[in-house]
Write a protein that holds these residues in place. Sequence first.
Motif, PDB file in Angstrom:
ATOM      1  N   GLN A 199      -7.398  10.079  -5.775  1.00 16.59           N
ATOM      2  CA  GLN A 199      -6.182  10.779  -5.389  1.00 16.59           C
ATOM      3  C   GLN A 199      -6.183  12.201  -5.960  1.00 16.59           C
ATOM      4  OE1 GLN A 199      -3.765   9.353  -3.255  1.00 16.59           O
ATOM      5  NE2 GLN A 199      -5.455   7.863  -3.105  1.00 16.59           N
ATOM      6  N   VAL A 200      -5.828  13.166  -5.116  1.00 20.74           N
ATOM      7  CA  VAL A 200      -5.756  14.557  -5.556  1.00 20.74           C
ATOM      8  C   VAL A 200      -4.466  15.180  -5.029  1.00 20.74           C
ATOM      9  CG1 VAL A 200      -8.242  14.946  -5.713  1.00 20.74           C
ATOM     10  CG2 VAL A 200      -7.074  15.309  -3.527  1.00 20.74           C
ATOM     11  N   SER A 201      -4.061  16.260  -5.666  1.00 20.45           N
ATOM     12  CA  SER A 201      -2.918  17.042  -5.209  1.00 20.45           C
ATOM     13  C   SER A 201      -3.434  18.411  -4.802  1.00 20.45           C
ATOM     14  CB  SER A 201      -1.879  17.181  -6.327  1.00 20.45           C
ATOM     15  OG  SER A 201      -0.807  18.016  -5.912  1.00 20.45           O
ATOM     16  N   LEU A 202      -3.149  18.825  -3.564  1.00 26.44           N
ATOM     17  CA  LEU A 202      -3.715  20.054  -3.015  1.00 26.44           C
ATOM     18  C   LEU A 202      -2.652  21.133  -2.868  1.00 26.44           C
ATOM     19  CD1 LEU A 202      -5.970  18.532  -0.206  1.00 26.44           C
ATOM     20  CD2 LEU A 202      -6.561  19.008  -2.592  1.00 26.44           C
ATOM     21  N   GLN A 203      -2.905  22.269  -3.504  1.00 24.48           N
ATOM     22  CA  GLN A 203      -2.026  23.422  -3.374  1.00 24.48           C
ATOM     23  C   GLN A 203      -2.613  24.395  -2.355  1.00 24.48           C
ATOM     24  OE1 GLN A 203      -1.893  24.904  -7.398  1.00 24.48           O
ATOM     25  NE2 GLN A 203      -0.143  23.625  -7.926  1.00 24.48           N
ATOM     26  N   ASP A 261      -1.248  20.567  -9.555  1.00 26.33           N
ATOM     27  CA  ASP A 261      -0.055  19.724  -9.552  1.00 26.33           C
ATOM     28  C   ASP A 261       0.989  20.242  -8.566  1.00 26.33           C
ATOM     29  OD1 ASP A 261      -1.174  18.196 -11.561  1.00 26.33           O
ATOM     30  OD2 ASP A 261      -0.294  19.405 -13.173  1.00 26.33           O
ATOM     31  N   GLY A 262       1.788  19.314  -8.056  1.00 22.16           N
ATOM     32  CA  GLY A 262       2.905  19.685  -7.196  1.00 22.16           C
ATOM     33  C   GLY A 262       2.526  20.066  -5.791  1.00 22.16           C
ATOM     34  N   GLY A 263       1.352  19.667  -5.348  1.00 23.08           N
ATOM     35  CA  GLY A 263       0.921  20.014  -4.005  1.00 23.08           C
ATOM     36  C   GLY A 263       1.017  18.845  -3.049  1.00 23.08           C
ATOM     37  N   LEU A 264       0.186  18.869  -2.018  1.00 26.18           N
ATOM     38  CA  LEU A 264       0.164  17.806  -1.027  1.00 26.18           C
ATOM     39  C   LEU A 264      -0.712  16.658  -1.532  1.00 26.18           C
ATOM     40  CD1 LEU A 264      -0.394  19.964   2.197  1.00 26.18           C
ATOM     41  CD2 LEU A 264       1.772  19.047   1.350  1.00 26.18           C
ATOM     42  N   GLY A 268       5.204  18.499   3.746  1.00 21.21           N
ATOM     43  CA  GLY A 268       5.148  17.125   3.267  1.00 21.21           C
ATOM     44  C   GLY A 268       5.141  17.066   1.755  1.00 21.21           C
ATOM     45  N   ASP A 269       5.444  15.862   1.221  1.00 24.83           N
ATOM     46  CA  ASP A 269       5.461  15.645  -0.227  1.00 24.83           C
ATOM     47  C   ASP A 269       6.335  16.649  -0.954  1.00 24.83           C
ATOM     48  OD1 ASP A 269       3.595  13.435  -0.220  1.00 24.83           O
ATOM     49  OD2 ASP A 269       2.024  14.904   0.190  1.00 24.83           O
ATOM     50  N   GLY A 270       7.423  17.046  -0.300  1.00 22.99           N
ATOM     51  CA  GLY A 270       8.364  17.971  -0.913  1.00 22.99           C
ATOM     52  C   GLY A 270       7.932  19.422  -0.905  1.00 22.99           C
ATOM     53  N   VAL A 271       6.812  19.735  -0.242  1.00 20.02           N
ATOM     54  CA  VAL A 271       6.303  21.119  -0.190  1.00 20.02           C
ATOM     55  C   VAL A 271       6.852  21.797   1.058  1.00 20.02           C
ATOM     56  CG1 VAL A 271       4.271  22.604  -0.078  1.00 20.02           C
ATOM     57  CG2 VAL A 271       4.206  20.483  -1.416  1.00 20.02           C
TER      58      VAL A 271
END
Length: 361
Positions: free
Chosen positions: A334-338, A288-291, A256-259
């Motif tokens: 809001q967070v981005s999870l790697q 950055d750049g995670g879910l 998801g989210d491009g991952v």
Amino acid sequence: MTSIALRALRKEYNGQVAIPNLDLDIADGEFFTLLGPSGCGKTTLLRMIAGFNSIESGTIAFDDVVINDRSPSARNIGMVFQSYALFPQMSAGKNVAFGLQTRNVDRAESARRVAAALEQVHMAHLKDRLPGEMSGGQQQRVALARALVIRPAVLLMDEPLSNLDAKLRVEMRDTIREAQREAGITTVYVTHDQEEAMAVSDRIAVMNLGVVQQVGSPAEIYRNPANRFVAEFIGKTNLIERDLLQRNGASLLELGDGVTIDVGAAIDPAATGKVQVSVRPEAVQVGDGGLSAEVVEETFLGSHSQIRARLRTGETIEFLEFSRRDALWARGEQVSLQLNTDMLTYFDAASGVSIMRGAAK
């Protein structure tokens, strides 16, 4: 030291099967733990080894000698119970000496061995104290000394720490492991506490509904669980489900989210269909750049925080935060999870069985 071999063991209660067909090998001097939820058959199995429970079929062997027909007293076992089971009218020293008296050990030798056993569990200074004058942890130390002093071939321990508070449990599990290593006695230990099992064991058998799900070292079972049950029971994990895609010869999972992650090197090439991804909390970090996710709750635990966040799919991810922050995460933030892909494990969504290359069977 003594090895234990269990072959095709079956146990029934009033026509209900508790253990259908169990095989296990326990090595000389090994600290072996039976781990599982209440009702999984672990205590039943321990009592079968002790001779307290009958068996419907199969064999139990110590050092390749079948002992099915031996009484508990003839099996040369030491037993430590959850309830301590000390004689209330006897001092600590006399409780420890009791097993030696029944074995007709002479007085001088008995006194020497009792003193050594009490010293081993750090209770020599309380040898004249009655059980009612001791704490739960002290009573359990005496119970351990009583089991060790007879020099059993096998030491059996049934939830020995469950009546103690958290701090005492940690202290006592260290004492038990230290005493077992010093004595070199083959030990079978029953617990439902995953952390306890991982702290003391050479190997663990995870059980459910009378069936052994996996046998291995604590690290093997935690890092490479054989199935979804083991993954969820040993520690904490997050499970997310995705379709396994084949593109240009690559096996991919779109999270998801491009991952998108390439799982071709990790999973069995024959795997198809829906896959469940097991994500341990320590495999997740904010970056950055995670879910994309929304914080649901943060629990501050002193050395770290435990955070639950909800993905756009509605799935919940729990992760850990060890860095010092001036404020807790706010609900709705809001967070981005790697995800650390080296720490992920994969299961067939339908069967729950691991599809990792070289997975334990």
